[in-house]
Scaffold this motif. Structure first.
Motif, short mmCIF file in Angstrom:
data_model
loop_
_atom_site.label_atom_id
_atom_site.label_comp_id
_atom_site.label_asym_id
_atom_site.label_seq_id
_atom_site.Cartn_x
_atom_site.Cartn_y
_atom_site.Cartn_z
N SER A 189 0.81 -1.22 0.00
CA SER A 189 0.00 0.00 0.00
C SER A 189 0.84 1.27 0.00
O SER A 189 0.34 2.34 -0.36
CB SER A 189 -0.92 0.02 1.23
N PHE A 190 2.12 1.18 0.40
CA PHE A 190 2.88 2.41 0.61
C PHE A 190 3.02 3.28 -0.64
O PHE A 190 2.84 4.50 -0.55
CB PHE A 190 4.25 2.09 1.20
N PRO A 191 3.33 2.73 -1.83
CA PRO A 191 3.35 3.61 -3.01
C PRO A 191 1.98 4.22 -3.29
O PRO A 191 1.87 5.39 -3.67
CB PRO A 191 3.78 2.66 -4.15
N MET A 222 -2.35 10.35 -0.36
CA MET A 222 -2.14 11.43 0.59
C MET A 222 -2.08 12.78 -0.12
O MET A 222 -2.60 13.79 0.38
CB MET A 222 -0.86 11.19 1.39
N LYS A 223 -1.46 12.80 -1.30
CA LYS A 223 -1.37 14.05 -2.05
C LYS A 223 -2.73 14.47 -2.59
O LYS A 223 -3.08 15.65 -2.60
CB LYS A 223 -0.37 13.90 -3.20
N ARG A 224 -3.50 13.50 -3.05
CA ARG A 224 -4.78 13.83 -3.68
C ARG A 224 -5.90 14.05 -2.67
O ARG A 224 -6.75 14.93 -2.86
CB ARG A 224 -5.19 12.70 -4.64
N MET A 225 -5.93 13.25 -1.60
CA MET A 225 -7.04 13.29 -0.66
C MET A 225 -6.73 14.02 0.64
O MET A 225 -7.65 14.55 1.29
CB MET A 225 -7.49 11.86 -0.34
N GLY A 226 -5.47 14.03 1.02
CA GLY A 226 -5.12 14.57 2.33
C GLY A 226 -5.33 13.52 3.40
O GLY A 226 -6.06 12.54 3.22
N SER A 227 -4.68 13.72 4.55
CA SER A 227 -4.72 12.70 5.60
C SER A 227 -6.12 12.54 6.19
O SER A 227 -6.52 11.44 6.59
CB SER A 227 -3.72 13.05 6.71
N ARG A 228 -6.91 13.62 6.26
CA ARG A 228 -8.24 13.54 6.87
C ARG A 228 -9.17 12.65 6.05
O ARG A 228 -9.78 11.71 6.58
CB ARG A 228 -8.82 14.95 7.01
#
Length: 310
Positions: free
Chosen positions: A61-63, A69-75
């Motif tokens: 999952s890491f890649p 994370m860039k597209r959705m953000g952590s929230r």
């Protein structure tokens, strides 16, 4: 997290709920491995492969997480992956055979990896924005979630051995927790700390091509400590229920208590960890903790029986 006015406390409670969520979700199905093994008629090797599928999914999952994370953000990533993990519990309880269970657990690993990164990013942002430590206590709530899951599994076993009923109750509780958590998580705008004065900013990194270098001896030893610590913790979470049932002949309702006991002690250790680190230093904590863990495992294996194991 309605009604909490302090921004730090509100965000801390919401992020802690995510850590609790992940511990609860993982321990829910890990504590019922004996039942899954029986229902799917698995050998020890097949069960080991099933557990490995979760780890492979998390590593794979890491890649993907970096992109999400860039597209959705952590929230948003935390909320989406948490909902997926709730539904995957239901899918695992309904898996008709071993190949389907492997796919479900692999997907579970992907969602675990996504939530793990997202919630730790939230925790790091919380510390950076408010300039207050919080990470040790956040990780304590992960262990608390594992404890609650183990206790729920033990309680459900007293009433019914039906996996679908147990996982259905757990999924409902997890979805309710997601609903309560959503409003308190940090938005992307809230995750940007106030800019430090120029004299306090770290120096800008030098531009140019970086040269590869061999890791130092300290780095290698710390890497080994992390590997062995992870193997030990994974053994407690993944295999203790089976060990309790198959090796020391514990009753079905007692089998999940192995995870419960480990979780209680991890909660206590993590609550006091920051104070211990300040008093004795990180190196001594690593050495003493390793000796205590090794001695405890050795004594339990030599003595045998339910009580020494717990």
């Amino acid at each position: 997290m309605y009604g909490v006015r302090d921004p730090f406390r509100r965000a801390q409670l919401a992020i802690a709920a995510l850590f609790c969520f992940l511990g609860f979700q993982y321990a829910t199905w890990a504590s019922r491995l004996p039942a899954l093994k029986t229902r799917l008629d698995l050998s020890e090797a097949e069960l080991g492969l099933l557990l490995m599928a979760c780890g492979v999914g998390a590593a794979a999952s890491f890649p993907l997480v970096a992109v999400l994370m860039k597209r959705m953000g952590s929230r948003r990533l935390a909320i989406v992956s948490a909902v997926c993990l709730s539904l995957l519990l239901l899918a695992l309880s309904a898996a008709p055979d071993y190949p389907v269970a492997l796919v479900v657990v692999f997907c579970d690993g992907i969602a675990v990896g996504s939530l793990n990164v997202a919630m730790n990013a939230q925790g790091a942002a919380l510390e950076a924005v408010h300039q207050r430590t919080a990470m040790a206590k956040l990780h304590a709530t992960f262990s608390a979630g594992s404890l609650f899951a183990a206790l729920l599994a033990s309680g459900v076993n007293l009433v019914t051995t039906d996996l679908a009923a147990h996982f259905g109750v757990a999924a409902v509780l997890l979805l309710l927790l997601v609903g309560l958590t959503r409003s308190g998580l940090l938005t992307e705008a809230e995750q940007v700390p106030a800019e430090a004065p120029a004299e306090e900013r770290p120096p800008a990194p030098e531009k140019g091509r970086r040269k590869l270098s061999m890791p130092s001896r300290v780095t290698v030893w710390m890497g080994c400590a992390m590997v062995f610590g992870t193997v030990t913790e994974g053994a407690m979470n993944d295999w203790s229920a089976l060990y309790m049932k198959d090796v020391v002949d514990a009753a079905s309702e007692l089998a999940p208590l192995g995870i419960a006991v480990v979780s209680v002690m991890m909660v206590l250790a993590r609550v006091f960890a920051d104070g211990w680190r300040s008093r004795w230093g990180d190196g001594r904590i690593v050495r003493v903790g390793s000796v205590v863990a090794g001695a405890g495992l050795a004594l339990a294996l030599l003595a045998g029986g339910v009580v020494p194991t717990l």
